[in-house]
Design a protein around this motif. Structure first.
Motif, mmCIF file in Angstrom:
data_model
loop_
_atom_site.group_PDB
_atom_site.id
_atom_site.type_symbol
_atom_site.label_atom_id
_atom_site.label_comp_id
_atom_site.label_asym_id
_atom_site.label_seq_id
_atom_site.Cartn_x
_atom_site.Cartn_y
_atom_site.Cartn_z
ATOM 1 N N ASP A 1 19.457 -2.200 17.248
ATOM 2 C CA ASP A 1 18.943 -0.847 17.496
ATOM 3 C C ASP A 1 19.140 -0.444 18.955
ATOM 4 O O ASP A 1 19.550 0.672 19.260
ATOM 5 C CB ASP A 1 17.446 -0.768 17.157
ATOM 6 C CG ASP A 1 17.209 -0.693 15.651
ATOM 7 O OD1 ASP A 1 18.210 -0.728 14.893
ATOM 8 O OD2 ASP A 1 16.030 -0.611 15.250
ATOM 9 N N SER A 2 18.825 -1.389 19.852
ATOM 10 C CA SER A 2 18.898 -1.060 21.279
ATOM 11 C C SER A 2 20.341 -0.717 21.682
ATOM 12 O O SER A 2 20.577 0.161 22.514
ATOM 13 C CB SER A 2 18.407 -2.246 22.108
ATOM 14 O OG SER A 2 19.220 -3.378 21.830
ATOM 15 N N LYS B 1 21.119 2.824 20.405
ATOM 16 C CA LYS B 1 20.439 3.827 21.240
ATOM 17 C C LYS B 1 21.171 4.031 22.560
ATOM 18 O O LYS B 1 21.440 5.163 22.975
ATOM 19 C CB LYS B 1 18.998 3.390 21.527
ATOM 20 C CG LYS B 1 18.092 3.600 20.335
ATOM 21 C CD LYS B 1 16.667 3.196 20.687
ATOM 22 C CE LYS B 1 15.904 2.866 19.415
ATOM 23 N NZ LYS B 1 14.607 2.261 19.677
ATOM 24 N N ASP C 1 15.849 7.942 18.097
ATOM 25 C CA ASP C 1 15.229 7.050 17.106
ATOM 26 C C ASP C 1 15.528 7.521 15.689
ATOM 27 O O ASP C 1 15.792 6.703 14.791
ATOM 28 C CB ASP C 1 13.702 7.024 17.288
ATOM 29 C CG ASP C 1 13.302 6.151 18.464
ATOM 30 O OD1 ASP C 1 14.161 5.399 18.964
ATOM 31 O OD2 ASP C 1 12.123 6.232 18.885
ATOM 32 N N VAL D 1 19.018 6.604 14.678
ATOM 33 C CA VAL D 1 19.100 5.175 14.378
ATOM 34 C C VAL D 1 18.454 4.901 13.014
ATOM 35 O O VAL D 1 18.997 4.164 12.182
ATOM 36 C CB VAL D 1 18.427 4.328 15.483
ATOM 37 C CG1 VAL D 1 18.406 2.858 15.097
ATOM 38 C CG2 VAL D 1 19.140 4.529 16.811
ATOM 39 N N GLY D 2 17.307 5.545 12.779
ATOM 40 C CA GLY D 2 16.617 5.385 11.493
ATOM 41 C C GLY D 2 17.524 5.777 10.334
ATOM 42 O O GLY D 2 17.595 5.078 9.315
ATOM 43 N N ARG E 1 20.147 3.156 9.764
ATOM 44 C CA ARG E 1 19.617 1.929 9.156
ATOM 45 C C ARG E 1 19.599 1.997 7.634
ATOM 46 O O ARG E 1 19.456 0.964 6.962
ATOM 47 C CB ARG E 1 18.221 1.622 9.699
ATOM 48 C CG ARG E 1 18.235 0.939 11.050
ATOM 49 C CD ARG E 1 18.708 -0.511 10.968
ATOM 50 N NE ARG E 1 19.104 -1.004 12.294
ATOM 51 C CZ ARG E 1 20.282 -1.553 12.584
ATOM 52 N NH1 ARG E 1 21.187 -1.710 11.646
ATOM 53 N NH2 ARG E 1 20.572 -1.945 13.801
ATOM 54 N N GLU F 1 20.564 -3.300 7.322
ATOM 55 C CA GLU F 1 19.633 -3.733 8.365
ATOM 56 C C GLU F 1 20.352 -4.526 9.452
ATOM 57 O O GLU F 1 21.494 -4.965 9.276
ATOM 58 C CB GLU F 1 18.501 -4.540 7.753
ATOM 59 C CG GLU F 1 18.983 -5.793 7.057
ATOM 60 C CD GLU F 1 17.862 -6.446 6.245
ATOM 61 O OE1 GLU F 1 17.826 -7.681 6.188
ATOM 62 O OE2 GLU F 1 17.039 -5.687 5.686
ATOM 63 N N GLN F 2 19.640 -4.687 10.560
ATOM 64 C CA GLN F 2 20.179 -5.443 11.693
ATOM 65 C C GLN F 2 20.045 -6.933 11.423
ATOM 66 O O GLN F 2 18.952 -7.411 11.113
ATOM 67 C CB GLN F 2 19.388 -5.043 12.945
ATOM 68 C CG GLN F 2 19.701 -5.880 14.170
ATOM 69 C CD GLN F 2 18.801 -5.529 15.348
ATOM 70 O OE1 GLN F 2 18.264 -4.424 15.431
ATOM 71 N NE2 GLN F 2 18.639 -6.478 16.261
ATOM 72 N N ASN G 1 17.579 -9.818 18.662
ATOM 73 C CA ASN G 1 17.332 -8.928 19.802
ATOM 74 C C ASN G 1 17.338 -9.674 21.128
ATOM 75 O O ASN G 1 17.043 -9.090 22.171
ATOM 76 C CB ASN G 1 15.986 -8.226 19.629
ATOM 77 C CG ASN G 1 16.082 -7.090 18.634
ATOM 78 O OD1 ASN G 1 17.095 -6.380 18.587
ATOM 79 N ND2 ASN G 1 15.059 -6.921 17.822
#
Lengths: 158, 355
Positions: B70-71, B74, B98, B101-102, B105, B109-110, B114
């Motif tokens: 996610d990061s 972004k 956000d 990204v949502g 998704r 999924e990731q 992280n």
């Protein structure tokens, strides 16, 4: 008294509604090349582009076939055409006062196929003006208006 | 009495709106519901609405989306890819980012962790491994040397997905070492990017990660071109002679010319068009084709043109765009290079006519 209050209330509700609209409106991107993608095929998108430009009071001056020339020379590419358009008075006014802007007129919309979808692209007029600081102050209103109109044109395809 | 209850209602409404407005202003509710709309508005032109790619890379492919934290997504949205087409969307709010990204998704999924701890490896050894296994696709200097980006179905390509630049400042700032390692080990099934988990040992992969990191630190910022966007020249000839001279010089430089047009032609009837403003359009199809392969939207600024006009005092002038500067709007280092050659031809033609 009551009527005055009523009026006040209506004005207030109206202001609130406008505020909500403004706040919830999505940010407008500062893209230099405005681009839209539509799931419609090339031919119908090309026809629709001309109609939409005309609905926004632009005149379509000419359509250039880039794909034809490329294919003739042996370079394979899918459909690719450029629509030249503008408004006589605006073009005349701008080229008379500022001939250095002639290379950007009439305006150009590139329409090209990507599989069974179609892309439409145009240089953001505001980005052109940003590179000509001496003209910025005088021409900002016109170029911003063009940007707004062109975004509306593209929005009809997205 | 009546008006008093109005006052109360009014007070209540003011209170309500003061509480509500900040909530609306953060537009979080709005943004969440509109991830799809925001993606469509800002990303679909290049990545396609389904995420299968376009000028930009495919995003929805399972092996791709699982390897993007996610990061990373972004930061990629906010900073873009300087010199690799994707603009920085720094005007989007954190909630809007956000929401995008949502929406992405929903494709998968990731799976990558992280973890942001730097990976320790030997960059020098990594360089040798890179040259052997990666440079053919990602370029000798990690620059992504194939013509163009992403995917296209409209023109011939050497690969179904063009390998991204790995030395890009935006990319490296966004990517963690864990993400690099994951992408190299697992590859991107369904794209040309192979999985190296079986070909290379873990220390070898760590070395390559260190090499990619080290190369980044040597990267300089591209110079900013501040030359005028529009170039104007005086012609020593009269109007018709200038038109003829430009046309014949252009052919001598291996460009094809298209039929001349007046600037106002088609915007008004033939008699009313200003005949002392002629556009000469020209094109070298090989160069145009290369440019389209690098950046399909190039038709917004090509083919080339030189406009000849006569002022009210009877002076004849030529005006053209500084194509290098104009092309910089595309944020594409490969295109800048391609336009350099076209720009030189422009200069020579104009010099020959006006000197």
């Amino acid at each position: 008294m009551t009527i005055a209050m009523n009026k006040l209330l209506i004005t207030f509700l109206y202001t609130l509604a406008t505020a909500i609209c403004v706040v919830s409106n999505t940010a407008v991107a500062t893209e230099d090349i405005l681009t839209a993608r539509t799931s419609s095929d090339f031919e119908s998108t090309l026809e629709k582009s001309k109609l939409v430009l005309e609905e926004h009071n632009f005149t379509v001056a000419h359509v250039q076939r880039c794909d034809g020339g490329l294919r003739q020379m042996g370079y394979h590419t899918d459909n690719y055409k450029i629509i030249f358009f503008g408004r006589l008075e605006e073009v005349r006014e701008v080229t008379r006062a500022h001939p250095e802007l002639m290379p950007f007129l009439p305006l150009k919309l590139a329409v090209f196929a990507e599989k069974d979808e179609t892309l439409l692209s145009i240089v953001n007029p505001t980005s052109i003006l940003a590179m000509m600081p001496a003209l910025e102050k005088e021409l900002q209103p016109l170029f911003s208006k063009w940007e707004k109109e062109l975004r509306q044109v593209l929005a009809e395809f997205q | 009495m009546h008006s008093l209850s109005y006052k109360k209602t009014l007070n209540y409404l003011i209170w309500l709106s003061l509480t509500l407005l900040p909530v609306l202003a953060s537009s979080s509710l709005y943004a969440q519901e509109n991830g799809a709309a925001l993606y469509k508005q800002h990303c679909s032109a290049c990545h396609s609405n389904t995420g299968e790619g376009g000028i930009g890379l495919p995003l929805a492919t399972p092996s791709v989306i699982e390897s993007l934290p996610d990061s990373y997504i972004k930061k990629t949205i906010i900073q873009g890819r300087p010199g690799r087409i994707m603009p920085a969307f720094d005007q989007l709010s954190a909630d809007e980012v956000d929401a995008i990204v949502g929406h992405m998704r929903l494709w998968g999924e990731q799976k990558v962790s992280n973890d942001t701890t730097p990976i320790k490896g030997n960059a020098l050894k990594g360089k040798a491994t890179y040259q052997q296994h990666c440079a053919s696709c990602h370029g000798q200097n990690l620059e992504g040397n194939t013509l163009g980006t992403g995917v296209t179905f409209s023109r011939d390509r050497s690969l179904p997905v063009m390998p991204p630049a790995l030395n890009n400042a935006g990319f490296l700032d966004a990517a963690s070492d864990a993400m690099l390692k994951y992408s190299i080990s697992h590859g991107r099934i369904g794209t040309p990017m192979p999985a190296f988990a079986d070909t290379l040992t873990e220390p070898q992969i760590n070395d390559v990660v260190s090499y990619i990191r080290a190369a980044h630190q040597q990267q300089a910022k591209p110079p900013v071109d501040e030359d005028a966007l529009s170039l104007m020249y005086d012609s020593p000839l009269d109007f018709d002679e200038t038109v003829d001279a430009v046309r014949s010089t252009i052919s001598a430089y291996n460009f094809r010319t298209f039929p001349d047009r007046y600037i106002e032609q088609g915007l008004t009837d033939e008699f009313s068009s200003n005949k002392k403003q002629v556009i000469i359009r020209f094109c070298n199809f090989k160069k145009l084709y290369d440019a389209i392969r690098i950046e399909p939207r190039i038709g917004t600024i090509l083919p080339c043109k030189i406009t000849i006009f006569e002022t009210e005092d009877g002076e004849v002038k030529l005006v053209t765009v500084n194509i290098k500067r104009y092309g910089s709007l595309f944020n594409n280092a490969q295109l800048d290079k391609a336009l350099e050659a076209i720009s030189e031809a422009y200069e020579e033609i104009l010099d020959e006519v006006t000197l």
